[in-house]
Design an enzyme around this catalytic site. Sequence first.
Site, short mmCIF file in Angstrom:
data_model
loop_
_atom_site.label_atom_id
_atom_site.label_comp_id
_atom_site.label_asym_id
_atom_site.label_seq_id
_atom_site.Cartn_x
_atom_site.Cartn_y
_atom_site.Cartn_z
N GLN A 124 0.80 -1.22 0.00
CA GLN A 124 0.00 0.00 0.00
C GLN A 124 0.83 1.26 0.00
O GLN A 124 0.31 2.36 -0.28
CB GLN A 124 -0.93 0.01 1.21
CG GLN A 124 -0.21 0.17 2.54
CD GLN A 124 -1.13 0.03 3.74
OE1 GLN A 124 -1.60 -1.05 4.02
NE2 GLN A 124 -1.36 1.15 4.44
N CYS A 130 -5.16 0.54 3.52
CA CYS A 130 -5.21 -0.90 3.79
C CYS A 130 -6.59 -1.49 3.52
O CYS A 130 -6.72 -2.62 3.06
CB CYS A 130 -4.81 -1.16 5.23
SG CYS A 130 -5.78 -0.21 6.43
N HIS A 270 -6.57 -0.95 11.03
CA HIS A 270 -5.89 -1.61 9.92
C HIS A 270 -6.78 -2.75 9.43
O HIS A 270 -7.35 -3.50 10.24
CB HIS A 270 -4.54 -2.16 10.37
CG HIS A 270 -3.68 -2.67 9.26
ND1 HIS A 270 -3.40 -1.94 8.12
CD2 HIS A 270 -3.02 -3.85 9.10
CE1 HIS A 270 -2.60 -2.65 7.33
NE2 HIS A 270 -2.37 -3.81 7.90
#
Length: 324
Positions: A124, A130, A270
């Site tokens: 990324q 993410c 995340h």
Amino acid sequence: MMIVSLVLFAASVTSAFGLSEKGNTLSHVQYNKAYDLKEYYQRLQIFTENKKRIDKHNEGNHSFTMALNQFSDMTFGEFQKSFLMSEPQNCSATKGNYFSSNGPRPDSIDWRNKGNYVTPVKNQGGCGSCWTFSTTGCLESVTAINKGKLVPLSEQQLVDCAQNFNNHGCNGGLPSQAFEYIMYSKGLMTEQDYPYTAFEGDCVYKPELAAAFVNNVVNITAYNEVEMVDAVGTRNPVSFAFEVTSDFMHYQQGVYTSTECHNTTDKVNHAVLAVGYGQENGIPYWIVKNSWGSSWGMEGYFRIERGKNMCGLAACASFPVPVL
């Protein structure tokens, strides 16, 4: 400006702390980083502190090990700003609509070994996107399992175009909301047709080039890892979000477990992809695909303890139902 390469950085740390040349080459020279003289000394101090923490952790009795990596010259605050969602996502609005298979579940499974169902690990970069990689990874696998063809899909389309579904480009989002966007926008383009830039830009989605489609979105009941096991074991990989804290930054291998993180829905920062599960030394774990490149962790993957909602991983798990 005086540029000091990480070759010198590595040599200095090797001299001062007795690190192996191989270890420093992997951590720094490989990533082609360079600094002016002032920042060089700042990075050296940060690197030194991270190395001490890694050594102390590895000397203890833990289920996972740490190692120097591409993040070792960063503070956790810097890492958090560049590679995690800028604000924790709140999964409290997620309502479960998962129906159990009511069939036998395998004791272990790894979708990477079942066929051509999982794309290679991606990176990324310095963008908190993410959630887009978790989304594409899941839709790539679900589509391949159901239609027999694995095609890398576009993260950039989600970064640029999915804001109306409570996603925020490089500042974060959730896979469940991204699946909703794909369903209502009538498709997602390929990575080749809409390549990743790691920056938010204008939306240039072309429906006629869409390559994958979502018919419905399945949300796992919040905190229900049994449903997650059923889904991964009998259907397909599953997207989920969790809270990354500083002890995860230097993960190398083993089953990650933490006393630093929380298990609540408002702390996840995340998003990743569960591609399987198993057990190691009596500890059940998830096999998880990350989006920090293949040099991080276990060739881009990690294992995290299963059955305890570790770091909130069961707070907002989801997967798409593809259009067949």
